[in-house]
Design a protein around this motif. Structure first.
Motif, PDB file in Angstrom:
ATOM      1  N   PRO A 160       0.655  -1.533  -0.280  1.00 19.45           N
ATOM      2  CA  PRO A 160       0.262  -0.238   0.142  1.00 19.45           C
ATOM      3  C   PRO A 160       1.236   1.137  -0.230  1.00 19.45           C
ATOM      4  O   PRO A 160       0.147   2.171  -0.365  1.00 19.45           O
ATOM      5  N   ASP A 161       2.163   1.707   0.957  1.00 20.90           N
ATOM      6  CA  ASP A 161       2.830   2.553   0.737  1.00 20.90           C
ATOM      7  C   ASP A 161       3.460   2.959  -0.549  1.00 20.90           C
ATOM      8  O   ASP A 161       3.962   3.543  -0.658  1.00 20.90           O
ATOM      9  N   TRP A 166       0.813   7.081  -6.595  1.00 19.41           N
ATOM     10  CA  TRP A 166      -0.071   6.986  -7.124  1.00 19.41           C
ATOM     11  C   TRP A 166      -1.335   6.501  -7.621  1.00 19.41           C
ATOM     12  O   TRP A 166      -2.063   7.751  -8.737  1.00 19.41           O
ATOM     13  N   ILE A 167      -2.023   6.087  -6.402  1.00 14.52           N
ATOM     14  CA  ILE A 167      -2.876   6.043  -6.806  1.00 14.52           C
ATOM     15  C   ILE A 167      -4.581   7.109  -6.313  1.00 14.52           C
ATOM     16  O   ILE A 167      -5.062   6.825  -6.991  1.00 14.52           O
ATOM     17  N   THR A 168      -3.614   7.022  -5.294  1.00 18.22           N
ATOM     18  CA  THR A 168      -4.732   8.916  -4.560  1.00 18.22           C
ATOM     19  C   THR A 168      -3.331   9.993  -5.678  1.00 18.22           C
ATOM     20  O   THR A 168      -5.326  10.457  -5.771  1.00 18.22           O
ATOM     21  N   GLY A 169      -3.305  10.368  -6.147  1.00 19.37           N
ATOM     22  CA  GLY A 169      -2.839  10.780  -7.236  1.00 19.37           C
ATOM     23  C   GLY A 169      -4.001  10.897  -8.969  1.00 19.37           C
ATOM     24  O   GLY A 169      -4.444  11.386  -9.034  1.00 19.37           O
ATOM     25  N   ALA A 170      -3.871   9.680  -8.895  1.00 18.60           N
ATOM     26  CA  ALA A 170      -4.937   9.111 -10.395  1.00 18.60           C
ATOM     27  C   ALA A 170      -6.550   9.305  -9.149  1.00 18.60           C
ATOM     28  O   ALA A 170      -7.085  10.424 -10.316  1.00 18.60           O
ATOM     29  N   ALA A 202      -7.828  -1.958  -1.522  1.00 21.72           N
ATOM     30  CA  ALA A 202      -9.130  -1.140  -0.616  1.00 21.72           C
ATOM     31  C   ALA A 202      -8.382  -0.823   0.770  1.00 21.72           C
ATOM     32  O   ALA A 202      -8.869  -0.338   1.189  1.00 21.72           O
ATOM     33  N   THR A 203      -6.810  -1.085   1.343  1.00 23.82           N
ATOM     34  CA  THR A 203      -5.442  -0.895   1.970  1.00 23.82           C
ATOM     35  C   THR A 203      -5.528   0.979   1.607  1.00 23.82           C
ATOM     36  O   THR A 203      -6.161   1.943   2.927  1.00 23.82           O
ATOM     37  N   ILE A 204      -5.654   1.476   0.508  1.00 24.30           N
ATOM     38  CA  ILE A 204      -5.513   2.874   0.048  1.00 24.30           C
ATOM     39  C   ILE A 204      -7.134   3.374   0.438  1.00 24.30           C
ATOM     40  O   ILE A 204      -6.837   4.116   0.247  1.00 24.30           O
ATOM     41  N   CYS A 205      -7.416   2.927   0.035  1.00 20.08           N
ATOM     42  CA  CYS A 205      -9.359   2.917  -0.237  1.00 20.08           C
ATOM     43  C   CYS A 205      -9.826   3.456   0.763  1.00 20.08           C
ATOM     44  O   CYS A 205     -11.189   3.397   1.093  1.00 20.08           O
ATOM     45  N   ARG A 206      -9.267   2.979   1.792  1.00 21.73           N
ATOM     46  CA  ARG A 206      -9.735   2.872   3.199  1.00 21.73           C
ATOM     47  C   ARG A 206     -10.152   3.845   4.338  1.00 21.73           C
ATOM     48  O   ARG A 206     -10.020   5.124   4.249  1.00 21.73           O
ATOM     49  N   GLY A 207     -11.480   4.063   4.147  1.00 23.18           N
ATOM     50  CA  GLY A 207     -12.460   5.593   4.760  1.00 23.18           C
ATOM     51  C   GLY A 207     -12.971   6.499   3.351  1.00 23.18           C
ATOM     52  O   GLY A 207     -13.920   7.400   4.018  1.00 23.18           O
ATOM     53  N   GLY A 211     -20.597   4.632  -1.886  1.00 17.91           N
ATOM     54  CA  GLY A 211     -20.295   5.466  -3.593  1.00 17.91           C
ATOM     55  C   GLY A 211     -19.249   5.540  -4.005  1.00 17.91           C
ATOM     56  O   GLY A 211     -19.042   5.194  -5.356  1.00 17.91           O
ATOM     57  N   ASP A 212     -18.069   5.692  -3.463  1.00 17.62           N
ATOM     58  CA  ASP A 212     -16.905   6.589  -4.353  1.00 17.62           C
ATOM     59  C   ASP A 212     -16.427   4.572  -4.019  1.00 17.62           C
ATOM     60  O   ASP A 212     -16.537   4.351  -5.712  1.00 17.62           O
TER      61      ASP A 212
END
Length: 227
Positions: A160-161, A166-170, A202-207, A211-212
């Motif tokens: 995840p780290d 890159w995931i959050t940037g996109a 899933a870990t990166i997107c936790r929270g 809907g997202d």
């Protein structure tokens, strides 16, 4: 499940038709992204695309191979648009900004940015170049979406780290409703299992709001590929 061509060439059309025939028996794949010979004359490329329209589940193409431009010829882009097909854009990070310029002229063409813009490595300078290109493509509007996949190849890990910037940037550039998670198996199998990959997502997107999450893990793909 969908099937995206892993290599494209003279047999791409036959592969699309055979996959569609098999899907008539077992229901999978529900959507097929085929290909064509990228170095063929435009008229032949259009013929190769049209031949695949006989497949009920044919949704678009992912051209691959060395050419002198990051996106197909404008006439090919227009042919895809006119037929309601999707272009899966397979280019490297240094080509993203140029690709955005070339795609701007074909307003209604749906484009999927493959492998999250395919960075070359995890270096800080590469991230900056990648972010500029991703921002340019996102600026083309809702018709362009980003497939979050293939990052294990350049980054060498699905921790995840490692993936998170890159995931959050996109997601920040496109918004969650214009992003979709995908895998790059079997290639990603050099670094992880499929379960480990999606656990990292899933870990990166936790929270994130429900809907997202629905968009990222299903909705964007279903809408884009008409599943």
């Amino acid at each position: 499940l969908g099937n995206v061509a892993a290599a494209t060439g003279v047999h791409s059309g036959s592969e699309t038709l055979e996959l569609d025939r098999l899907a008539g028996s077992d229901g999978q794949p529900v959507a097929i992204v085929g290909g064509y010979v990228p170095t063929a004359p435009v008229s032949e490329i259009v013929e190769q695309i049209d031949a695949q329209l006989a497949a009920e589940r044919f949704r678009g193409v992912r051209p691959m191979g060395r050419t002198d431009r990051p996106v197909p010829d404008p006439a090919v882009l227009q042919a895809l648009r006119d037929r309601g097909l999707v272009l899966d854009l397979m280019v490297r990070s240094h080509q993203l900004t140029e690709a955005a310029r070339d795609l701007a002229s074909v307003d209604d063409l749906v484009v999927v940015v493959e492998h999250a813009g395919w960075p070359a490595d995890g270096a800080e300078a590469e991230f900056t170049r990648w972010r500029d290109g991703i921002t340019a493509l996102a600026g083309l509007g809702d018709r362009v979406v980003c497939k979050l996949s293939g990052l294990a190849m350049p980054l060498g890990s699905v921790a995840p780290d490692t993936l998170a910037p890159w995931i959050t940037g996109a997601i920040e550039a496109f918004g969650p409703h214009r992003c979709m998670f995908g895998s790059n198996f079997p290639v990603d199998g050099l670094h992880c299992t499929l379960e480990e990959l999606f656990e990292s997502y899933a870990t990166i997107c936790r929270g994130l709001p429900p809907g997202d999450l629905e968009s990222l893990f299903a909705g964007t793909a279903e809408r884009t590929y008409r599943c």
